[in-house]
Design a protein around this motif. Structure first.
Motif: not given
Length: 116
Positions: A27-32, A41-45, A52-54, A56-66
Motif C-alpha cells: 500500500l501507498d500509505h502516504e496516498l491513503i 476528485a475523479d474516478a481514476a483517483g 492502495g497505490r497511486a 499517475q506515472g503507472n505503465s499499468a494505466g488506470r487500475i480497473i481491478c482493485s
C-alpha cells in the motif's frame, strides 16, 4: 483470494479505508493518508485509492481491478491477444474473480476499441 478493500465515504469525505489480505498488502500509505485530507476528485483517483497505490506515472494505466491491481493496459493487451469475455480475462489476469466490482468496467472495455 481473501483480499478485502473497502472505502467508506460520508458527505464526499473519506471516513474509512480498510485493506486486508492473508499477506501484508503493498500500500501507498502516504496516498491513503492524503485522501483523508483531500479526497480524490475523479474516478481514476478513487480506483487508485481502492487499490492502495497511486495511478499517475503507472505503465499499468488506470487500475480497473482493485483486488489484484490489474490496470487497463494489461486488460487491453489481453483483449488484443484473444480474451473476449470477463471470464477469459479472469482466467488470464485474475481480474473480476474476487469481489466482482470491476465486472461492469471489464465489459465496457471488451465492448469499446482502444484509443491511440
Amino acid at each position: 483470494a481473501g483480499e478485502y478493500r473497502l472505502l467508506a465515504w460520508r458527505a464526499g469525505e473519506l471516513q474509512l479505508a480498510f485493506y486486508a489480505a492473508p499477506r501484508l498488502p503493498l500500500l501507498d500509505h502516504e496516498l491513503i493518508a492524503a485522501a483523508f485530507r483531500a479526497p480524490p476528485a475523479d474516478a481514476a483517483g478513487r480506483f487508485a485509492l481502492l487499490a492502495g497505490r497511486a495511478a499517475q506515472g503507472n505503465s499499468a494505466g488506470r487500475i480497473i481491478c482493485s483486488c489484484f491491481g490489474v490496470g487497463e493496459t494489461a486488460i487491453r493487451q489481453a483483449v488484443a491477444q484473444g480474451c473476449d469475455s470477463p471470464a477469459a480475462l479472469g482466467a488470464a489476469l485474475k481480474c473480476g474473480t474476487n469481489c466482482g466490482s470491476c465486472l461492469p468496467e471489464l465489459k465496457l472495455l471488451l465492448s469499446t476499441p482502444a484509443t491511440a
